[in-house]
Scaffold this motif. Structure first.
Motif, PDB file in Angstrom:
ATOM      1  N   ILE A  54     -16.709  -1.921  -2.512  1.00  0.00           N
ATOM      2  CA  ILE A  54     -15.226  -2.361  -2.937  1.00  0.00           C
ATOM      3  C   ILE A  54     -14.718  -1.932  -3.983  1.00  0.00           C
ATOM      4  O   ILE A  54     -13.572  -1.566  -3.934  1.00  0.00           O
ATOM      5  N   ASP A  55     -15.442  -1.659  -5.176  1.00  0.00           N
ATOM      6  CA  ASP A  55     -14.824  -1.262  -6.187  1.00  0.00           C
ATOM      7  C   ASP A  55     -14.472   0.128  -6.259  1.00  0.00           C
ATOM      8  O   ASP A  55     -13.224   0.379  -6.656  1.00  0.00           O
ATOM      9  N   PHE A  56     -15.146   0.822  -5.660  1.00  0.00           N
ATOM     10  CA  PHE A  56     -14.958   2.353  -5.440  1.00  0.00           C
ATOM     11  C   PHE A  56     -13.543   2.505  -4.505  1.00  0.00           C
ATOM     12  O   PHE A  56     -12.598   3.381  -4.813  1.00  0.00           O
ATOM     13  N   ASP A  57     -13.484   1.566  -3.514  1.00  0.00           N
ATOM     14  CA  ASP A  57     -12.100   1.768  -2.594  1.00  0.00           C
ATOM     15  C   ASP A  57     -10.888   1.247  -3.385  1.00  0.00           C
ATOM     16  O   ASP A  57      -9.767   1.979  -3.332  1.00  0.00           O
ATOM     17  N   LEU A  58     -10.978   0.098  -4.338  1.00  0.00           N
ATOM     18  CA  LEU A  58     -10.071  -0.331  -4.615  1.00  0.00           C
ATOM     19  C   LEU A  58      -9.507   0.298  -5.996  1.00  0.00           C
ATOM     20  O   LEU A  58      -8.189   0.496  -6.168  1.00  0.00           O
ATOM     21  N   TYR A  59     -10.413   1.336  -6.577  1.00  0.00           N
ATOM     22  CA  TYR A  59      -9.814   1.896  -7.755  1.00  0.00           C
ATOM     23  C   TYR A  59     -10.038   3.414  -7.503  1.00  0.00           C
ATOM     24  O   TYR A  59      -9.680   4.074  -8.417  1.00  0.00           O
ATOM     25  N   ARG A  60     -10.420   3.986  -6.490  1.00  0.00           N
ATOM     26  CA  ARG A  60     -10.414   5.039  -6.120  1.00  0.00           C
ATOM     27  C   ARG A  60      -9.709   5.430  -4.897  1.00  0.00           C
ATOM     28  O   ARG A  60      -8.568   5.805  -4.715  1.00  0.00           O
ATOM     29  N   THR A  61     -10.396   5.051  -3.579  1.00  0.00           N
ATOM     30  CA  THR A  61      -9.617   5.469  -2.391  1.00  0.00           C
ATOM     31  C   THR A  61      -8.238   4.862  -2.031  1.00  0.00           C
ATOM     32  O   THR A  61      -7.481   5.501  -1.722  1.00  0.00           O
ATOM     33  N   PHE A  62      -8.083   3.557  -2.627  1.00  0.00           N
ATOM     34  CA  PHE A  62      -6.829   2.868  -2.271  1.00  0.00           C
ATOM     35  C   PHE A  62      -5.835   2.915  -3.608  1.00  0.00           C
ATOM     36  O   PHE A  62      -4.527   2.432  -3.540  1.00  0.00           O
ATOM     37  N   ALA A  63      -6.245   3.425  -4.625  1.00  0.00           N
ATOM     38  CA  ALA A  63      -5.399   3.422  -5.801  1.00  0.00           C
ATOM     39  C   ALA A  63      -4.184   4.218  -5.857  1.00  0.00           C
ATOM     40  O   ALA A  63      -3.128   3.805  -6.171  1.00  0.00           O
ATOM     41  N   GLY A  64      -3.957   5.343  -4.945  1.00  0.00           N
ATOM     42  CA  GLY A  64      -2.935   5.987  -4.851  1.00  0.00           C
ATOM     43  C   GLY A  64      -2.086   5.711  -3.757  1.00  0.00           C
ATOM     44  O   GLY A  64      -0.953   6.393  -3.382  1.00  0.00           O
ATOM     45  N   GLY A  65      -2.411   4.529  -2.995  1.00  0.00           N
ATOM     46  CA  GLY A  65      -1.186   3.965  -1.947  1.00  0.00           C
ATOM     47  C   GLY A  65      -1.447   4.745  -0.594  1.00  0.00           C
ATOM     48  O   GLY A  65      -0.855   4.737   0.074  1.00  0.00           O
ATOM     49  N   GLN A  66      -2.699   5.198  -0.386  1.00  0.00           N
ATOM     50  CA  GLN A  66      -2.887   6.085   0.717  1.00  0.00           C
ATOM     51  C   GLN A  66      -3.032   5.084   1.799  1.00  0.00           C
ATOM     52  O   GLN A  66      -2.479   5.415   3.211  1.00  0.00           O
ATOM     53  N   LEU A  67      -3.580   4.079   1.612  1.00  0.00           N
ATOM     54  CA  LEU A  67      -3.630   3.200   2.878  1.00  0.00           C
ATOM     55  C   LEU A  67      -2.456   2.424   3.328  1.00  0.00           C
ATOM     56  O   LEU A  67      -2.028   2.184   4.556  1.00  0.00           O
ATOM     57  N   THR A  68      -1.540   2.163   2.237  1.00  0.00           N
ATOM     58  CA  THR A  68      -0.163   1.834   2.692  1.00  0.00           C
ATOM     59  C   THR A  68       0.540   2.901   3.593  1.00  0.00           C
ATOM     60  O   THR A  68       1.256   2.497   4.586  1.00  0.00           O
ATOM     61  N   ARG A  69       0.424   4.280   3.089  1.00  0.00           N
ATOM     62  CA  ARG A  69       1.096   5.250   3.857  1.00  0.00           C
ATOM     63  C   ARG A  69       0.641   5.242   5.205  1.00  0.00           C
ATOM     64  O   ARG A  69       1.286   5.678   6.107  1.00  0.00           O
ATOM     65  N   SER A  70      -0.901   5.166   5.367  1.00  0.00           N
ATOM     66  CA  SER A  70      -1.450   5.374   6.666  1.00  0.00           C
ATOM     67  C   SER A  70      -1.055   4.122   7.673  1.00  0.00           C
ATOM     68  O   SER A  70      -0.633   4.442   8.835  1.00  0.00           O
ATOM     69  N   PHE A  71      -0.902   2.930   7.274  1.00  0.00           N
ATOM     70  CA  PHE A  71      -0.511   2.095   7.986  1.00  0.00           C
ATOM     71  C   PHE A  71       1.115   2.175   8.423  1.00  0.00           C
ATOM     72  O   PHE A  71       1.589   1.955   9.463  1.00  0.00           O
ATOM     73  N   ASN A  72       1.714   2.610   7.569  1.00  0.00           N
ATOM     74  CA  ASN A  72       3.177   2.833   7.600  1.00  0.00           C
ATOM     75  C   ASN A  72       3.422   3.884   8.720  1.00  0.00           C
ATOM     76  O   ASN A  72       4.291   3.799   9.767  1.00  0.00           O
ATOM     77  N   GLU A  73       2.534   4.921   8.569  1.00  0.00           N
ATOM     78  CA  GLU A  73       2.621   6.214   9.561  1.00  0.00           C
ATOM     79  C   GLU A  73       2.319   5.810  11.221  1.00  0.00           C
ATOM     80  O   GLU A  73       2.919   5.986  11.984  1.00  0.00           O
ATOM     81  N   HIS A  74       1.097   5.020  11.207  1.00  0.00           N
ATOM     82  CA  HIS A  74       0.474   5.022  12.408  1.00  0.00           C
ATOM     83  C   HIS A  74       0.866   3.635  13.130  1.00  0.00           C
ATOM     84  O   HIS A  74       0.346   3.464  14.390  1.00  0.00           O
ATOM     85  N   LEU A  75       1.431   2.715  12.377  1.00  0.00           N
ATOM     86  CA  LEU A  75       1.743   1.583  12.870  1.00  0.00           C
ATOM     87  C   LEU A  75       3.307   0.986  12.819  1.00  0.00           C
ATOM     88  O   LEU A  75       3.889   0.677  13.532  1.00  0.00           O
ATOM     89  N   LEU A  76       3.728   0.837  11.436  1.00  0.00           N
ATOM     90  CA  LEU A  76       4.802   0.175  11.104  1.00  0.00           C
ATOM     91  C   LEU A  76       5.915   1.139  11.816  1.00  0.00           C
ATOM     92  O   LEU A  76       7.218   0.591  11.966  1.00  0.00           O
TER      93      LEU A  76
END
Length: 416
Positions: A54-76
């Motif tokens: 959880i900590d790794f994702d919050l402070y590494r994987t998702f810190a740059g906004g990649q998850l938001t961009r992914s949902f925007n591209e593939h869903l929204l």
């Protein structure tokens, strides 16, 4: 479309293997690109403890906004008006997908995410609406007919929102509309930007086609005397009103290179909304003519000749008056060219309103022609429309189905 159908479609895509497969793939790819930095205790991600992941994702994987961009591209991106914003969905997704790796963890994260999205968009069984006062649609609220004060729906969008008259409580304030829908508050505010833009422009068009351009009015919603009873008669038709048709045209989805009459009306609606938002009379004048060109022109060369000839054929029922009508339209178009290229011309604002009113009359004429064609059991096409205009310019006949009263909006060299 029902009030929750857009949400049904959204949740269907959110829960689909196709969409989630792409999003999970993006998450795992981003995890591989990140450096541990001690968050995982030097273990592979799959073998680390859940809190570490959880900590790794919050402070590494998702810190740059990649998850938001992914949902925007593939869903929204699949929705013209998503029921919540990319930022809202990305923030929720970070909370639920952080640390989720194994199938059962990802499945649980998705269901938790869906529940929170449902809460955020008021996805409930009752008729709970979020309303924003989005647009002034008339300059004479005290003339609203009694039957319109119950706020019936003026327009229902296939995108899941609807608009209705707002009760301001002040009989002397301009009439306004409310926007409602099962969206998050931020998402509906984004919708309100588009609705306010087209609702005010569509109302202006309705007022203009019900005005007398030779009777000025400095205090009205438009600078001419308007038959408010005629305006309200149109609003009373609700989903079948000219007002509703204008808004429907604006929200019609664009399609490739196809050039149907409906697509041209869509372009005209956008151009007129832009014209109405301009402070510059010259730019507004030019945009109004661009809207006219979108409807009545078929080529890029010799536009002024084709435009003036087709407009005269569409609006002027008397063939003996068409030569003067063509000359007046050409004169106004030439004034547009001069002002657009920076020349200072007397009467810029008057020319602006002449062009805007002419554009309103043309849009109204096309809708009347479409209704006539529909009553005949035929399909109104752009090619058929242009062919008929060309024929009328030769024969001098009148455009069947178009009101003769619209001819009064052809510009002249008198006070109007």
């Amino acid at each position: 479309m029902g009030e929750t159908e857009h949400l049904d479609q959204f949740f269907s895509k959110l829960m689909s293997d196709k969409v989630m497969g792409k999003i999970v793939g993006d998450i795992n790819s981003e995890r591989q690109r990140q450096i541990d930095g001690g968050w995982l205790g030097d273990k592979p991600f799959a073998e680390a403890d859940y809190p570490q992941r959880i900590d790794f994702d919050l402070y590494r994987t998702f810190a740059g906004g990649q998850l938001t961009r992914s949902f925007n591209e593939h869903l929204l991106s699949q929705f013209t008006f998503p029921p919540l914003t990319a930022g809202e969905l990305g923030e929720l997704a970070c909370d639920h997908f952080a640390g989720a790796y194994h199938a059962e963890e990802l499945s649980a994260a998705l269901f938790r995410l869906s529940a929170h999205v449902g809460r955020l968009t008021t996805y409930t069984a009752d008729d709970f609406n979020i309303c924003f006062d989005v647009a002034k649609v008339s300059g004479a609220a005290f003339d609203i007919p009694h039957e319109m004060r119950d706020c019936p729906r003026l327009f229902e969008s296939p995108h899941g929102f609807w608009i209705s008259f707002s009760e301001s409580g002040n009989p002397f304030s301009p009439a306004t509309i409310d926007l409602s829908g099962k969206f998050s508050e931020l998402a509906l505010k984004e919708v309100s930007v588009s609705v306010a833009r087209i609702a005010t422009s569509a109302s202006r068009t309705v007022h203009l086609v019900n005005c007398d351009p030779k009777l000025p009015d400095v205090y009205g919603y438009v600078p001419f005397e308007v038959s408010q009873s005629a305006v309200w008669d149109d609003f009373k038709r609700l989903g079948k009103s000219f007002f509703s048709h204008l808004i429907s045209s604006y929200f019609l989805a664009p399609v490739g290179k196809a050039s149907t009459l409906d697509q041209r009306l869509r372009n005209a609606a956008h151009l007129l909304a832009e014209a109405d938002s301009q402070d510059s009379a010259a730019i507004s004048l030019s945009l109004s003519f661009s809207a006219i060109e979108a409807i009545v022109c078929s080529k890029t060369d010799g536009i002024v000749d084709e435009l003036s000839r087709n407009v005269a054929s569409l609006l002027e029922p008397d063939k003996l008056n068409r030569i003067d009508a063509i000359a007046a339209i050409k004169s106004l178009y030439n004034l547009r060219s001069k002002t657009l290229h920076g020349a200072s011309v007397n009467g810029d604002d008057k020319a602006r309103w002449k062009a805007r009113t002419l554009a309103a009359a043309i849009v109204r004429a096309v809708y009347e022609w479409q209704e006539h064609i529909a009553r005949m059991g035929e399909c109104a096409s752009r090619d058929g429309f242009l062919c008929e205009l060309k024929s009328l310019s030769v024969t001098g006949s009148q455009m069947v189905g178009v009101s003769e009263r619209l001819s009064r909006f052809i510009p002249t060299n008198d006070n109007w």
